[in-house]
Design an enzyme around this catalytic site. Structure first.
Site, PDB file in Angstrom:
ATOM      1  N   GLY A  75     -18.655  37.318   1.669  1.00 11.05           N
ATOM      2  CA  GLY A  75     -19.668  36.381   1.168  1.00 11.05           C
ATOM      3  C   GLY A  75     -20.761  37.102   0.421  1.00 11.05           C
ATOM      4  O   GLY A  75     -21.710  36.474  -0.035  1.00 11.05           O
ATOM      5  N   THR A  77     -22.930  38.573  -2.395  1.00  6.89           N
ATOM      6  CA  THR A  77     -23.090  38.087  -3.769  1.00  6.89           C
ATOM      7  C   THR A  77     -23.555  39.235  -4.665  1.00  6.89           C
ATOM      8  O   THR A  77     -23.907  40.310  -4.187  1.00  6.89           O
ATOM      9  CB  THR A  77     -24.120  36.936  -3.804  1.00  6.89           C
ATOM     10  OG1 THR A  77     -25.308  37.369  -3.143  1.00  6.89           O
ATOM     11  CG2 THR A  77     -23.567  35.702  -3.123  1.00  6.89           C
ATOM     12  N   ALA A 101     -16.410  33.727  -1.586  1.00  2.86           N
ATOM     13  CA  ALA A 101     -17.159  32.538  -2.022  1.00  2.86           C
ATOM     14  C   ALA A 101     -18.634  32.908  -2.121  1.00  2.86           C
ATOM     15  O   ALA A 101     -19.155  33.633  -1.267  1.00  2.86           O
ATOM     16  CB  ALA A 101     -16.977  31.384  -1.030  1.00  2.86           C
ATOM     17  N   ASN A 103     -20.846  30.807  -1.722  1.00  3.08           N
ATOM     18  CA  ASN A 103     -21.494  29.995  -0.685  1.00  3.08           C
ATOM     19  C   ASN A 103     -20.413  29.338   0.161  1.00  3.08           C
ATOM     20  O   ASN A 103     -19.547  28.646  -0.368  1.00  3.08           O
ATOM     21  CB  ASN A 103     -22.382  28.925  -1.338  1.00  3.08           C
ATOM     22  CG  ASN A 103     -23.364  28.338  -0.352  1.00  3.08           C
ATOM     23  OD1 ASN A 103     -22.970  27.886   0.713  1.00  3.08           O
ATOM     24  ND2 ASN A 103     -24.640  28.364  -0.693  1.00  3.08           N
ATOM     25  N   HIS A 136     -34.965  31.322  -2.728  1.00  2.00           N
ATOM     26  CA  HIS A 136     -34.482  32.072  -1.556  1.00  2.00           C
ATOM     27  C   HIS A 136     -35.592  32.931  -0.969  1.00  2.00           C
ATOM     28  O   HIS A 136     -36.595  33.206  -1.629  1.00  2.00           O
ATOM     29  CB  HIS A 136     -33.311  32.993  -1.938  1.00  2.00           C
ATOM     30  CG  HIS A 136     -31.999  32.284  -2.058  1.00  2.00           C
ATOM     31  ND1 HIS A 136     -31.591  31.678  -3.234  1.00  2.00           N
ATOM     32  CD2 HIS A 136     -31.009  32.058  -1.158  1.00  2.00           C
ATOM     33  CE1 HIS A 136     -30.397  31.140  -3.047  1.00  2.00           C
ATOM     34  NE2 HIS A 136     -30.020  31.344  -1.795  1.00  2.00           N
ATOM     35  N   HIS A 137     -35.344  33.421   0.233  1.00  2.39           N
ATOM     36  CA  HIS A 137     -36.236  34.328   0.967  1.00  2.39           C
ATOM     37  C   HIS A 137     -36.537  35.608   0.167  1.00  2.39           C
ATOM     38  O   HIS A 137     -35.777  35.998  -0.722  1.00  2.39           O
ATOM     39  CB  HIS A 137     -35.578  34.693   2.308  1.00  2.39           C
ATOM     40  CG  HIS A 137     -34.172  35.218   2.160  1.00  2.39           C
ATOM     41  ND1 HIS A 137     -33.899  36.543   2.031  1.00  2.39           N
ATOM     42  CD2 HIS A 137     -32.970  34.575   2.077  1.00  2.39           C
ATOM     43  CE1 HIS A 137     -32.591  36.728   1.909  1.00  2.39           C
ATOM     44  NE2 HIS A 137     -32.007  35.533   1.922  1.00  2.39           N
ATOM     45  N   LYS A 140     -34.009  38.772  -0.528  1.00  2.49           N
ATOM     46  CA  LYS A 140     -32.778  38.677  -1.323  1.00  2.49           C
ATOM     47  C   LYS A 140     -32.791  39.689  -2.471  1.00  2.49           C
ATOM     48  O   LYS A 140     -33.775  39.804  -3.201  1.00  2.49           O
ATOM     49  CB  LYS A 140     -32.602  37.251  -1.857  1.00  2.49           C
ATOM     50  CG  LYS A 140     -31.272  37.040  -2.541  1.00  2.49           C
ATOM     51  CD  LYS A 140     -30.857  35.587  -2.580  1.00  2.49           C
ATOM     52  CE  LYS A 140     -29.539  35.370  -3.313  1.00  2.49           C
ATOM     53  NZ  LYS A 140     -28.423  36.091  -2.677  1.00  2.49           N
ATOM     54  N   THR A 147     -24.614  31.474  -5.644  1.00  4.79           N
ATOM     55  CA  THR A 147     -24.357  30.028  -5.674  1.00  4.79           C
ATOM     56  C   THR A 147     -24.820  29.432  -6.994  1.00  4.79           C
ATOM     57  O   THR A 147     -24.130  28.580  -7.590  1.00  4.79           O
ATOM     58  CB  THR A 147     -25.114  29.336  -4.515  1.00  4.79           C
ATOM     59  OG1 THR A 147     -24.801  30.014  -3.307  1.00  4.79           O
ATOM     60  CG2 THR A 147     -24.739  27.871  -4.405  1.00  4.79           C
TER      61      THR A 147
HETATM   62  N1  LIG Z   1     -21.543  33.391   0.587  1.00  5.20           N
HETATM   63  C1  LIG Z   1     -22.458  32.864   1.419  1.00  5.20           C
HETATM   64  O1  LIG Z   1     -22.304  31.737   1.938  1.00  5.20           O
HETATM   65  C2  LIG Z   1     -23.677  33.664   1.742  1.00  5.20           C
HETATM   66  C3  LIG Z   1     -23.838  34.885   1.164  1.00  5.20           C
HETATM   67  N2  LIG Z   1     -24.887  35.684   1.514  1.00  5.20           N
HETATM   68  C4  LIG Z   1     -24.875  37.026   0.931  1.00  5.20           C
HETATM   69  O2  LIG Z   1     -24.426  37.912   1.952  1.00  5.20           O
HETATM   70  C5  LIG Z   1     -25.018  39.195   1.799  1.00  5.20           C
HETATM   71  C6  LIG Z   1     -25.674  39.597   3.112  1.00  5.20           C
HETATM   72  O3  LIG Z   1     -26.659  38.675   3.465  1.00  5.20           O
HETATM   73  P1  LIG Z   1     -27.536  38.868   4.798  1.00  5.20           P
HETATM   74  O4  LIG Z   1     -26.691  38.964   6.009  1.00  5.20           O
HETATM   75  O5  LIG Z   1     -28.564  37.811   4.729  1.00  5.20           O
HETATM   76  O6  LIG Z   1     -28.213  40.304   4.505  1.00  5.20           O
HETATM   77  P2  LIG Z   1     -28.830  41.321   5.553  1.00  5.20           P
HETATM   78  O7  LIG Z   1     -29.592  42.331   4.744  1.00  5.20           O
HETATM   79  O8  LIG Z   1     -29.533  40.608   6.641  1.00  5.20           O
HETATM   80  O9  LIG Z   1     -27.550  42.024   6.198  1.00  5.20           O
HETATM   81  C7  LIG Z   1     -26.733  42.944   5.521  1.00  5.20           C
HETATM   82  C8  LIG Z   1     -26.257  43.975   6.517  1.00  5.20           C
HETATM   83  O10 LIG Z   1     -25.313  44.829   5.915  1.00  5.20           O
HETATM   84  C9  LIG Z   1     -25.639  46.165   6.274  1.00  5.20           C
HETATM   85  N3  LIG Z   1     -25.066  47.091   5.309  1.00  5.20           N
HETATM   86  C10 LIG Z   1     -25.604  47.591   4.173  1.00  5.20           C
HETATM   87  N4  LIG Z   1     -24.744  48.434   3.574  1.00  5.20           N
HETATM   88  C11 LIG Z   1     -23.625  48.469   4.358  1.00  5.20           C
HETATM   89  C12 LIG Z   1     -22.399  49.150   4.273  1.00  5.20           C
HETATM   90  N5  LIG Z   1     -22.107  49.989   3.252  1.00  5.20           N
HETATM   91  N6  LIG Z   1     -21.482  48.937   5.238  1.00  5.20           N
HETATM   92  C13 LIG Z   1     -21.725  48.105   6.258  1.00  5.20           C
HETATM   93  N7  LIG Z   1     -22.901  47.429   6.405  1.00  5.20           N
HETATM   94  C14 LIG Z   1     -23.826  47.622   5.459  1.00  5.20           C
HETATM   95  C15 LIG Z   1     -27.153  46.164   6.302  1.00  5.20           C
HETATM   96  O11 LIG Z   1     -27.677  47.263   7.004  1.00  5.20           O
HETATM   97  P3  LIG Z   1     -29.182  47.774   6.661  1.00  5.20           P
HETATM   98  O12 LIG Z   1     -30.081  46.603   6.927  1.00  5.20           O
HETATM   99  O13 LIG Z   1     -29.380  48.913   7.593  1.00  5.20           O
HETATM  100  O14 LIG Z   1     -29.168  48.161   5.209  1.00  5.20           O
HETATM  101  C16 LIG Z   1     -27.408  44.852   7.040  1.00  5.20           C
HETATM  102  O15 LIG Z   1     -27.281  45.009   8.438  1.00  5.20           O
HETATM  103  C17 LIG Z   1     -25.954  39.060   0.608  1.00  5.20           C
HETATM  104  O16 LIG Z   1     -25.284  39.498  -0.552  1.00  5.20           O
HETATM  105  C18 LIG Z   1     -26.202  37.563   0.502  1.00  5.20           C
HETATM  106  O17 LIG Z   1     -26.516  37.154  -0.807  1.00  5.20           O
HETATM  107  C19 LIG Z   1     -25.804  35.284   2.415  1.00  5.20           C
HETATM  108  C20 LIG Z   1     -25.711  34.056   2.990  1.00  5.20           C
HETATM  109  C21 LIG Z   1     -24.647  33.143   2.704  1.00  5.20           C
HETATM  110  O1  LIG Z   2     -28.906  35.833   0.149  1.00  2.37           O
HETATM  111  C1  LIG Z   2     -28.831  34.731   0.733  1.00  2.37           C
HETATM  112  O2  LIG Z   2     -29.517  34.464   1.724  1.00  2.37           O
HETATM  113  C2  LIG Z   2     -27.874  33.740   0.226  1.00  2.37           C
HETATM  114  N1  LIG Z   2     -27.025  34.120  -0.687  1.00  2.37           N
HETATM  115  C3  LIG Z   2     -25.991  33.341  -1.260  1.00  2.37           C
HETATM  116  C4  LIG Z   2     -26.195  33.227  -2.753  1.00  2.37           C
HETATM  117  O3  LIG Z   2     -26.577  34.230  -3.388  1.00  2.37           O
HETATM  118  O4  LIG Z   2     -25.961  32.161  -3.313  1.00  2.37           O
HETATM  119  C5  LIG Z   2     -25.764  32.038  -0.540  1.00  2.37           C
HETATM  120  C6  LIG Z   2     -26.967  31.407   0.065  1.00  2.37           C
HETATM  121  O5  LIG Z   2     -27.668  30.715  -0.921  1.00  2.37           O
HETATM  122  C7  LIG Z   2     -27.846  32.376   0.805  1.00  2.37           C
END
Ligand SMILES: NC(=O)C1=CN([C@@H]2O[C@H](COP(=O)(O)OP(=O)(O)OC[C@H]3O[C@@H](n4cnc5c(N)ncnc54)[C@H](OP(=O)(O)O)[C@@H]3O)[C@@H](O)[C@H]2O)C=CC1
Ligand SMILES: O=C(O)C1=N[C@H](C(=O)O)C[C@H](O)C1
Length: 251
Positions: A75, A77, A101, A103, A136-137, A140, A147
């Site tokens: 997921g 992006t 995806a 989203n 977004h927050h 990001k 999305t």
């Molecule tokens: N498709 C969807 O429905 C959604 C997509 N997203 C996307 O998902 C991604 C993550 O979002 P989110 O969870 O909020 O982000 P976070 O920053 O909260 O979490 C990302 C995690 O990945 C870790 N990380 C970084 N590099 C690596 C690596 N090489 N290997 C393993 N782990 C690693 C980070 O560690 P550290 O913090 O130590 O760097 C952190 O714990 C973003 O790209 C976001 O846009 C988010 C929500 C919904």
């Molecule tokens: O980074 C996020 O939080 C999210 N990322 C996705 C995106 O880039 O569209 C999905 C969702 O909006 C939350």
């Protein structure tokens, strides 16, 4: 089903809760500090790895999981524009499986279908011009959101008078605005706002001199994204190739 998590941040933790509640087992959790643990029997025992990390590392993570013979649901992006073609090739020609995806929420899947339908209708109404805004927050890393790009592509596929999307304005957490709303008639501006802890709001706006037609998806939390990712993992365990939301929800 056995699931490995790659990325244990906001989404990784939310996905863990939902996966456990649906009776799945988390066999491996990979984060920045223990990346080498992907080369382990525990990781290789996973039916699917669910990857939510960051734009700069997602591609490498998928390749590393493939090397261990594990299918991936990603997921993350901000990386598919650059690596999408190669990922499709790996799935088509080298037998890899990736479900990606921008989203995963059911609400956005429904919203996306409405967005495409509305764009098609608008071919008959040239007085309306279209623009998009996503909020977004402040943490990001990518803008516009994945999305927003997918929704913009849905408009471009269906609205004949638009040929490409362009970055509009970017509003920083302190309220500073950069960029522009000026664009050519065939361009669709996509603006981004970074504010507080907003999980994700996407708005598509059609404006005429007489009125506005506005559709919005407003995520209240991350539960919808996480549930969708687990449903996608369940689907991916029994399917092959380059998969997406159209495969999961066929409407
Ligand atoms: N498709 C969807 O429905 C959604 C997509 N997203 C996307 O998902 C991604 C993550 O979002 P989110 O969870 O909020 O982000 P976070 O920053 O909260 O979490 C990302 C995690 O990945 C870790 N990380 C970084 N590099 C690596 C690596 N090489 N290997 C393993 N782990 C690693 C980070 O560690 P550290 O913090 O130590 O760097 C952190 O714990 C973003 O790209 C976001 O846009 C988010 C929500 C919904
Ligand atoms: O980074 C996020 O939080 C999210 N990322 C996705 C995106 O880039 O569209 C999905 C969702 O909006 C939350």
């Amino acid at each position: 089903m056995k699931i490995a998590l790659i990325g244990y941040g906001k989404m990784g933790k939310e996905i863990e809760k939902i996966a456990l509640s649906r009776g799945h087992e988390i066999v491996s959790i990979i984060d920045v500090d223990n990346h080498q643990d992907m080369d382990s029997d525990a990781f290789r025992s996973a039916d699917v790895a669910i990857e939510f990390t960051a734009p700069s590392v997602a591609y490498g993570n998928c390749l590393d999981a493939f090397r261990q013979g594990v299918k991936v649901v990603s997921g993350s992006t901000g990386w598919m524009g650059e690596h999408g073609e190669e990922m499709r090739r790996l799935c088509k020609e080298e037998g890899k499986t990736l479900f990606w995806a921008s989203n995963f929420s059911l609400g956005v899947a429904i919203f996306s279908a409405v967005n495409k339908y509305l764009a098609k209708i608008m071919n008959k109404f040239p007085n309306y011009d279209v623009s998009m805004v996503e909020t977004h927050h402040i943490h990001k890393l990518d803008a516009p959101s994945g999305t927003a790009i997918t929704l913009a592509e849905g408009i471009l596929e269906n609205l004949d008078r638009k040929d490409k999307w362009v970055m509009g304005t970017l509003t920083a957490p302190d309220g500073t605005v950069s960029g522009t709303t000026e664009c050519a008639p065939d361009e669709l501006p996509v603006s981004a706002i970074r504010k507080d802890e907003v999980p994700g709001i996407h708005t598509v706006r059609y404006e005429s001199e007489a009125d506005s037609i506005i559709i919005t998806h407003d995520a209240k939390n991350r539960k919808g994204f996480a549930l969708g990712a687990v449903l996608a993992a369940e689907y991916t365990a029994t399917h092959e190739g380059f998969l997406g939301m159209n495969d999961l929800f066929q409407f």
